[in-house]
Design a protein around this motif. Sequence first.
Motif, PDB file in Angstrom:
ATOM      1  N   VAL A   9      11.661  -0.174   6.122  1.00 46.94           N
ATOM      2  CA  VAL A   9      10.422  -0.854   5.724  1.00 46.94           C
ATOM      3  C   VAL A   9       9.933  -0.317   4.414  1.00 46.94           C
ATOM      4  O   VAL A   9      10.006   0.793   4.082  1.00 46.94           O
ATOM      5  CB  VAL A   9       9.334  -0.669   6.808  1.00 46.94           C
ATOM      6  CG1 VAL A   9       8.039  -1.277   6.364  1.00 46.94           C
ATOM      7  CG2 VAL A   9       9.796  -1.244   8.107  1.00 46.94           C
TER       8      VAL A   9
ATOM      9  N   ASP B 126       9.194  -9.798   9.998  1.00 47.55           N
ATOM     10  CA  ASP B 126       8.006  -8.986   9.755  1.00 47.55           C
ATOM     11  C   ASP B 126       6.834  -9.637  10.490  1.00 47.55           C
ATOM     12  O   ASP B 126       6.331 -10.677  10.061  1.00 47.55           O
ATOM     13  CB  ASP B 126       7.714  -8.918   8.256  1.00 47.55           C
ATOM     14  CG  ASP B 126       6.558  -8.014   7.910  1.00 47.55           C
ATOM     15  OD1 ASP B 126       5.666  -7.816   8.768  1.00 47.55           O
ATOM     16  OD2 ASP B 126       6.524  -7.497   6.791  1.00 47.55           O
TER      17      ASP B 126
ATOM     18  N   GLU C 199       5.869  -3.329  13.235  1.00 43.53           N
ATOM     19  CA  GLU C 199       7.086  -2.911  12.533  1.00 43.53           C
ATOM     20  C   GLU C 199       8.085  -4.049  12.464  1.00 43.53           C
ATOM     21  O   GLU C 199       8.237  -4.832  13.401  1.00 43.53           O
ATOM     22  CB  GLU C 199       7.704  -1.709  13.256  1.00 43.53           C
ATOM     23  CG  GLU C 199       6.847  -0.472  13.167  1.00 43.53           C
ATOM     24  CD  GLU C 199       7.472   0.721  13.863  1.00 43.53           C
ATOM     25  OE1 GLU C 199       8.687   0.672  14.164  1.00 43.53           O
ATOM     26  OE2 GLU C 199       6.749   1.690  14.112  1.00 43.53           O
TER      27      GLU C 199
ATOM     28  N   PRO D  23       3.618  -0.062  16.786  1.00 37.65           N
ATOM     29  CA  PRO D  23       5.006  -0.561  16.844  1.00 37.65           C
ATOM     30  C   PRO D  23       5.090  -2.085  16.836  1.00 37.65           C
ATOM     31  O   PRO D  23       6.117  -2.641  16.469  1.00 37.65           O
ATOM     32  CB  PRO D  23       5.561   0.020  18.141  1.00 37.65           C
ATOM     33  CG  PRO D  23       4.376   0.466  18.922  1.00 37.65           C
ATOM     34  CD  PRO D  23       3.261   0.714  17.953  1.00 37.65           C
TER      35      PRO D  23
END
Length: 86
Positions: free
Chosen positions: A86, A71, A16, A13
Amino acid sequence: MSDEAAQQPEADPREERFVVDAELLTEDQLQGLAEEYCTRYHGLNDTENPLAERERVLSAVRRGDLVVWFDPVENTAGLGSPSAEV
């Protein structure tokens, strides 16, 4: 469930993309993101002055029609749709 599916690593995570609150950015940072957005989407489309759209882009950010995506893998930010995947 196959053994192959069970062995797939889970996504980290921390890698992400996420939305950054535009109010946390300086005006210069927002201007830079808007200019990058304008030149990316209008710079190669025979538009004489792609930066003429900058104020419309900034207004869209203020309304929430465009958001700032960050990002962490690429260490880059850019404007995009609030629902962009994404």
